[in-house]
Design an enzyme around this catalytic site. Structure first.
Site, PDB file in Angstrom:
ATOM      1  CB  CYS A  12      40.295  -1.673  30.991  1.00 61.37           C
ATOM      2  SG  CYS A  12      39.815  -0.182  30.141  1.00 61.37           S
TER       3      CYS A  12
ATOM      4  CE  LYS B 276      45.536  -0.888  28.287  1.00 57.20           C
ATOM      5  NZ  LYS B 276      45.227   0.161  29.235  1.00 57.20           N
TER       6      LYS B 276
HETATM    7  N1  SAJ Z   1      38.538  -2.127  42.380  1.00 60.54           N
HETATM    8  C1  SAJ Z   1      38.411  -2.843  43.547  1.00 60.54           C
HETATM    9  N2  SAJ Z   1      39.323  -2.638  44.523  1.00 60.54           N
HETATM   10  C2  SAJ Z   1      40.346  -1.750  44.401  1.00 60.54           C
HETATM   11  C3  SAJ Z   1      40.478  -1.038  43.202  1.00 60.54           C
HETATM   12  C4  SAJ Z   1      39.558  -1.230  42.187  1.00 60.54           C
HETATM   13  O1  SAJ Z   1      37.491  -3.651  43.697  1.00 60.54           O
HETATM   14  O2  SAJ Z   1      41.104  -1.604  45.360  1.00 60.54           O
HETATM   15  C5  SAJ Z   1      37.563  -2.315  41.295  1.00 60.54           C
HETATM   16  C6  SAJ Z   1      36.784  -1.038  40.964  1.00 60.54           C
HETATM   17  O3  SAJ Z   1      35.709  -0.852  41.841  1.00 60.54           O
HETATM   18  C7  SAJ Z   1      36.368  -1.343  39.549  1.00 60.54           C
HETATM   19  C8  SAJ Z   1      37.550  -2.138  38.974  1.00 60.54           C
HETATM   20  O4  SAJ Z   1      38.239  -2.631  40.112  1.00 60.54           O
HETATM   21  O5  SAJ Z   1      35.221  -2.159  39.513  1.00 60.54           O
HETATM   22  C9  SAJ Z   1      38.476  -1.372  38.078  1.00 60.54           C
HETATM   23  O6  SAJ Z   1      38.731  -0.080  38.606  1.00 60.54           O
HETATM   24  P1  SAJ Z   1      40.158   0.638  38.497  1.00 60.54           P
HETATM   25  O7  SAJ Z   1      40.048   1.947  39.163  1.00 60.54           O
HETATM   26  O8  SAJ Z   1      41.207  -0.270  38.961  1.00 60.54           O
HETATM   27  O9  SAJ Z   1      40.414   0.780  36.937  1.00 60.54           O
HETATM   28  P2  SAJ Z   1      39.627   1.375  35.638  1.00 60.54           P
HETATM   29  O10 SAJ Z   1      38.953   0.229  34.939  1.00 60.54           O
HETATM   30  O11 SAJ Z   1      38.779   2.524  35.995  1.00 60.54           O
HETATM   31  O12 SAJ Z   1      40.858   1.859  34.737  1.00 60.54           O
HETATM   32  C10 SAJ Z   1      41.855   0.924  34.472  1.00 60.54           C
HETATM   33  C11 SAJ Z   1      43.205   1.501  34.887  1.00 60.54           C
HETATM   34  N3  SAJ Z   1      44.193   0.442  34.920  1.00 60.54           N
HETATM   35  C12 SAJ Z   1      44.987   0.195  35.976  1.00 60.54           C
HETATM   36  O13 SAJ Z   1      44.923   0.778  37.018  1.00 60.54           O
HETATM   37  C13 SAJ Z   1      45.984  -0.894  35.787  1.00 60.54           C
HETATM   38  C14 SAJ Z   1      43.617   2.571  33.899  1.00 60.54           C
HETATM   39  O14 SAJ Z   1      44.914   3.084  34.190  1.00 60.54           O
HETATM   40  C15 SAJ Z   1      43.612   2.022  32.473  1.00 60.54           C
HETATM   41  O15 SAJ Z   1      43.905   3.019  31.512  1.00 60.54           O
HETATM   42  C16 SAJ Z   1      42.220   1.512  32.163  1.00 60.54           C
HETATM   43  O16 SAJ Z   1      41.876   0.513  33.127  1.00 60.54           O
HETATM   44  C17 SAJ Z   1      42.230   0.959  30.755  1.00 60.54           C
HETATM   45  O17 SAJ Z   1      41.673   1.623  29.855  1.00 60.54           O
HETATM   46  O18 SAJ Z   1      42.873  -0.072  30.511  1.00 60.54           O
END
Ligand code: SAJ
Length: 414
Positions: free
Chosen positions: A263, A209
């Site tokens: 997260c 995780k």
């Molecule tokens: N982000 C970027 N560039 C990208 C992708 C994301 O800047 O190319 C930023 C987003 O804008 C945001 C942050 O990263 O601020 C996180 O966004 P995200 O879509 O990557 O993830 P979360 O926080 O919405 O959900 C994550 C997911 N984890 C992964 O993809 C590894 C989800 O599967 C998990 O269940 C969740 O965290 C969690 O609860 O841990």
């Protein structure tokens, strides 16, 4: 079978509702009476596609009930928040409270499932705590093959905005403190999960995780670092990434104003905290992503210096595109810092009806539509790439100084 879910937040409530929708008697425990009242009235406090309808149905049919005092059950699922403290160390207060609430009502053959993201060996430590509180029961500690209680770590991996769908379809890691714990937890998840159930031990599941979220953080940090380098030499980073990603084995993520959500900005610290000397890339990625927010803020501040009374439009306040969730949002951090300076801000986000909690409209802080914000501003800052923003046009931005942290301007029509 009766299930008690502890913590009715972004993960606990959809999980409880999904089990209840399968005809299982579920009680959801929370310390927040407001949430309990909302849920028991058939409503929800978070917006997630399909959740309101599902909660409404399972509450009215009596399969889900929210309570403020934990009741005996066959299965306990812990989904409470595990944030970090100011010094980035894990804050396990809510988790430890959940364990002490379960202890007095545990019965032989109960199954305890932990879903909250936790530092390594927390599940084993919880079993020791329970064994001290309940010496009358045998717990699966020290590789015990036979135990009265089963304990497993089954971290969630759902994406906010797609929670119900991903709860059903994602593969899931299930780590038991012994083999029986893992297989009993798998039987429970099989009731709601069509995805593959991957059985392992608790420590492995804890590490899996943490590294999933650290992996994402490191990859986003790469894109954010690239954006800062390209900015310094005036190259369009989005074009660079688009071209580089045409390489069959390159897949660079999108730069943004930093990393938000509940997260990814938090969980990697659990690893850094456990391995302060060795987790070098993971620590640096955290620092780079936080530095990106400061970098964007600094760009706004330096541009604002060119105006006597700068008017700044901020487009986007959620932590990522196409959701109304502002937890740990880099945009909110930037807005709060700009409040200390002498400027007028026009904030717009099609996913919000008003400013989120903690911010209030004043003469210097206005919540308006995107069009109004652009019209009123000298400087337009784009911090989230909502789909609606691609409907903006280059013409509407003409004459404005644009700071685009997410690459929207590249795809705008004239
Ligand atoms: N982000 C970027 N560039 C990208 C992708 C994301 O800047 O190319 C930023 C987003 O804008 C945001 C942050 O990263 O601020 C996180 O966004 P995200 O879509 O990557 O993830 P979360 O926080 O919405 O959900 C994550 C997911 N984890 C992964 O993809 C590894 C989800 O599967 C998990 O269940 C969740 O965290 C969690 O609860 O841990």
């Amino acid at each position: 079978m009766k299930i008690s879910v502890l913590g009715l937040g972004y993960v606990g409530l959809p999980t409880a509702a999904l089990f209840a929708s399968k005809g299982i008697q579920v009680t959801g425990f929370d310390i927040n009476q407001r949430l309990i009242d909302i849920i028991n009235s058939g409503d929800v406090h978070i917006s997630e596609p399909g959740l309101k309808e599902m909660v409404n149905t399972v509450v009215s049919t009596g399969y889900l009930k929210a309570v403020n005092s934990l009741q005996a059950a066959d299965v306990f699922i812990i989904a409470v928040p595990t944030p970090i403290n100011e010094d980035k160390s894990p804050n396990l207060i809510a988790f430890e409270q959940a364990i002490s609430l379960i202890a007095p009502i545990l019965k032989k053959d109960n199954l305890v499932i932990i879903e909250s993201t936790v530092p390594l060996r927390t599940v084993e430590a919880a079993a020791y705590t329970l064994s001290k509180m309940r010496p009358d029961l045998i717990f699966p500690v020290q590789q015990a093959l036979q135990a009265d209680i089963a304990i497993a770590y089954c971290p969630e991996r759902v994406l906010p905005g797609q929670t119900l769908h991903e709860l059903r379809t994602n593969p899931r890691t299930i780590g038991g403190l012994n083999k029986i714990s893992a297989s009993r937890a798998a039987e429970v998840y099989r009731l709601i999960c069509e995805g593959e159930l991957l059985l392992t031990d608790a420590l492995t599941a804890e590490m899996v995780k943490l590294i999933e979220n650290a992996y994402r953080d490191v990859n986003i940090a790469f894109a954010n670092e690239l954006a800062m380098l390209c900015d310094k030499c005036e190259i369009n980073v989005h074009q660079i990434i688009e071209l580089a990603n045409r390489h069959p084995r390159v897949n660079i993520l999108n730069p943004g104003p930093g990393v938000g959500g509940h997260c990814i900005p938090i969980d990697p610290w659990f690893i850094v905290n456990a391995f302060p000397e060795d987790a070098r890339i993971i620590r640096t990625a955290r620092e780079v992503n936080d530095a990106k927010t400061a970098y964007v803020l600094q760009k706004i501040i330096s541009e604002a210096k060119n105006y006597k009374s700068p008017k700044i439009a901020i487009l986007g306040i959620s932590y990522k595109a196409n959701i109304d969730d502002s937890r740990e949002s880099p945009a909110l951090k930037i807005i709060r810092q700009l409040l200390y300076l002498d400027n007028i801000m026009y904030i717009a986000d099609p996913y919000f009806k008003k400013l989120p909690q903690g911010l209030h409209e004043t003469a210097r802080l206005n919540f308006v539509s995107m069009e109004e914000a652009i019209l009123a501003a000298d400087i337009v800052v784009i911090l989230v790439g909502h789909d609606q923003m691609s409907a903006l046009s280059n013409r509407s931005l003409k004459g404005k100084h644009v700071i685009d942290a997410v690459g929207i301007v590249n795809i705008l029509k004239q």
